[in-house]
Design a protein around this motif. Structure first.
Motif, PDB file in Angstrom:
ATOM      1  N   ALA A 117       0.733   1.408  -6.974  1.00 17.89           N
ATOM      2  CA  ALA A 117       1.159   0.829  -7.714  1.00 17.89           C
ATOM      3  C   ALA A 117      -0.186   0.403  -8.854  1.00 17.89           C
ATOM      4  O   ALA A 117      -0.025   0.347  -9.873  1.00 17.89           O
ATOM      5  CB  ALA A 117       1.572  -0.330  -7.360  1.00 17.89           C
ATOM      6  N   ASP A 135       1.766  -0.882  -0.297  1.00 15.68           N
ATOM      7  CA  ASP A 135       2.556   0.608  -1.280  1.00 15.68           C
ATOM      8  C   ASP A 135       1.472  -0.702  -2.694  1.00 15.68           C
ATOM      9  O   ASP A 135       1.610   0.977  -3.393  1.00 15.68           O
ATOM     10  CB  ASP A 135       3.849  -0.510  -1.799  1.00 15.68           C
ATOM     11  N   LEU A 136       0.619  -0.368  -2.230  1.00 11.10           N
ATOM     12  CA  LEU A 136       0.035  -1.447  -3.358  1.00 11.10           C
ATOM     13  C   LEU A 136      -0.784   0.210  -3.770  1.00 11.10           C
ATOM     14  O   LEU A 136      -0.906  -0.065  -4.849  1.00 11.10           O
ATOM     15  CB  LEU A 136      -0.465  -2.436  -3.135  1.00 11.10           C
TER      16      LEU A 136
END
Lengths: 278, 358
Positions: A105, A101-102
């Motif tokens: 973000a 998911d980085l």
């Protein structure tokens, strides 16, 4: 009389439809229509000139081409990642899962700078390719890499739940009927995942087309070579050519919308075939 | 095809699913693997199929060691509890799957595939559903399609894992009659797993009763029902009254009560479990110094025989069952003139005894 029609088990159809439409209009349709209204004010010829200048056309090709390619590459490797995460247990699995998911973000500009640093001629990865005469940063390849980076989570996160639901029984059934591993994947597993893969593809593609922050750093923004369409719009805005910018934007919107419509159509068709909607 | 299983053991972590199981199943029969959940019956079936590999032991199919063969090469048809039909394929394509994935040299031409699938769909009486998707079928229909799909590759043995487990009672009954008929037509060696004793006894030629990873008894349904070989077999099959106590001469002492057993080979003081079927148990009234005391709880007269349900006395409650059941003929019922709440005694002329530890 009011009783005679519209006796539904689920209440609130009118309310929820109304809310859906009002909300969608407020958040999505009205701002987007402003783009068309603005560009409509400039006249047909001026619109054509702004939207089909050679530099702009080159940027369309680059933007849509790299976005489609990046989404396609993400489908392959995102599927592999999701497969590894769902089917096997290994130490640090939770950590890897969180890493996926980085790209969501991270501020995209940070991603762009980091990628540029790594893929530049003297960067960690860039210097490995330098001797072969392959330049990554400041070329379309660099753009592709940035788009792959930001699109990856979409594929993994759409395919993952479907893979988790896919019982091992289906593969066992195929094997007991004499199918090889490859046949099982091609005829049983892949068709089941196809709707999710298409959804992921559409999301990754949409994100890639609109991506700006991470790309402009690594692209080098050389006219006719590595200028993406969002950059063209920004450039026109900086020159106070608002009408020109909206003209390019409306072309981009229409093409994106058509492509997404086709992908969603495909997706609906395949999920109908898997009997989910029937 | 005959199936032989030799000394199979299988553990999942610390749990021993199968403990040195050997089994010899002759060709052409319909066999039930019966047992409570967790007894290892499904694991055994999956090991025979090649979907699971044993820690020890061999599986011999048609006289050949198949222990290391892949499920693909074992020529078994496997039917799953939840059908495992391919959702994105029509019924027709599901059945055709096994034929279409054959290597090019062995694959029949399209025309033959079509004819064969039609034949199979007719066999399971669902040819009118050929173009539907699995999601549009009922549970019973799906299971029949799964069976047709398994039969398409002409397996030498058909293995069914709780085939009717996910269906409602009525469809279940219909399907098991249908499975029996199908087996009588095709004579393909079949093994099905079930935890439903009624299903096993009604459908199978032979029943393999399992418990805790071991085989308790193998026999015809009649043998399994009438001559249970172990205390587990007695307790698992049918309704049964159970008494626990110690041998005292010609009696078993159950709490304060004495139950006559009529055997001579038992040594005094040994702990035993005694079983009697409801129709082998009788109710007696009056003080005659034998029989286990119980209180009449309910008298159920909705059949040819009357079933009397009794609550065990406090002392007999050491036995695991709190209730006894006795079947009484109308004549006996009239003679006894029982009333709910009345204290009576029960005994059996045909008591089966098992040592506590056996």
């Amino acid at each position: 009389m009011a009783y005679a029609h519209a006796r539904r088990v689920l209440p609130g159809f009118g309310l929820s439809l109304g809310f859906t439409l009002a909300y969608l209009s407020l958040i999505v349709l009205i701002p987007l229509s402003a783009v068309f209204i603005k560009s409509a004010g400039m006249g047909w010829q001026a619109f054509l000139d702004a939207a089909t200048g050679p530099r702009v056309v080159a940027s369309y090709k680059l933007s849509f081409g790299t976005s489609l390619l990046a989404a396609a590459i993400n489908v392959v490797f995102g599927l592999l990642l999701a497969w590894g995460l769902v089917r096997y247990t290994f130490p640090g699995k939770k950590l890897v899962d969180a890493l996926i998911d980085l790209p969501f973000a991270l501020p995209t500009a940070v991603a762009g700078i980091a990628l540029t640093a790594i893929y530049a001629k003297n960067g960690w990865v860039g210097q490995l390719f330098e001797p072969f005469g392959i330049k990554i940063a400041f070329t379309p390849i660099g753009i592709l890499i940035a788009l792959i980076f930001i699109g990856l989570p979409f594929i993994v996160r759409t395919v993952q739940p479907i893979l988790e639901d896919l019982d091992a029984e289906f593969e066992e059934a195929a094997a007991s009927l004499g199918a090889t591993r490859l046949q099982t994947f091609r005829r049983v597993v892949f068709p089941t995942l196809l709707p999710a893969l298409l959804t992921g593809f559409a999301l990754a593609f949409a994100r890639a087309v609109g991506e700006y922050g991470s790309v402009i750093f690594i692209a080098g923004n050389i006219p006719f070579v590595s200028e993406i369409t969002p950059l063209m719009i920004i450039t026109k805005l900086e020159q106070y050519d608002y009408e020109g910018a909206t003209a390019v934007a409306s072309v981009m919107l229409i093409v994106s919308f058509l492509l997404l419509l086709v992908i969603n159509g495909l997706q609906a068709w395949t999920s109908r075939r898997t009997g989910r909607e029937a | 095809m005959s199936i032989e299983v030799r000394n199979i053991s299988k553990s999942f972590g610390a749990f021993k699913a199968l403990d040195n199981v050997s089994l010899d199943l002759p060709s052409g029969e319909l066999i039930a693997l019966l047992g409570p959940s967790g007894c290892g019956k499904t694991t055994l079936l999956r090991i025979i199929a090649g979907l699971e590999y044993a820690d020890q032991g061999t599986v011999i199919l048609s006289g050949q060691d198949a222990s290391n063969k892949h499920v693909r090469d074992r020529h078994v048809g496997f039917v799953f509890q939840h059908y495992a039909l391919f959702r994105h394929m029509t019924v027709f394509e599901n059945v055709a799957f096994g034929l279409r994935v054959k290597p090019r040299a062995a694959r029949p031409p399209e025309k033959e595939i079509r004819a064969k699938v039609r034949r199979l769909l007719e066999l399971v009486q669902l040819d009118w559903l050929a173009d539907r998707f699995p999601a549009q079928l009922s549970g019973g229909q799906r299971q029949r399609i799964a069976l047709a799909r398994a039969l398409a590759v002409e397996p030498q043995v058909l293995l069914l894992d709780e085939p009717f487990g996910a269906l409602d009672a009525k469809v279940r009954k219909e399907l098991r009659r249908w499975l029996r008929r199908l087996h009588d037509e095709l004579h393909i060696s079949s093994v099905f797993v079930t935890h439903d004793q009624e299903e096993a006894l009604e459908v199978a030629d032979r029943v393999v009763l399992m418990n805790k990873g071991r085989i308790e008894q193998i026999g015809s349904p009649r043998e399994i029902y009438n001559e249970p070989a172990t205390s587990f077999a007695y307790g698992f099959i049918g309704t049964v009254n159970e008494f626990r106590g110690r041998v005292e001469g010609g009696y078993v002492r159950v709490g304060n009560d004495l139950l006559p057993h009529g055997r001579t080979d038992l040594s005094d003081g040994s702990a035993v479990v005694a079983f009697a079927r409801p129709h082998e148990t009788e109710i007696i009234k009056g003080e005659i110094g034998e029989g286990v005391e119980a209180k009449v709880n309910r008298i159920l007269t909705n059949g040819a025989v009357t079933r009397v349900e009794l609550i065990a006395n406090g002392d007999a409650r050491e036995g695991r069952k709190d209730y006894f059941e006795v079947e009484v003929t109308p004549d006996d019922l009239a003679a006894l003139s029982l009333a709910t709440g009345e204290r009576v005694r029960i005994r059996s002329k045909r008591l089966s005894l098992f040592g506590e530890n056996v």
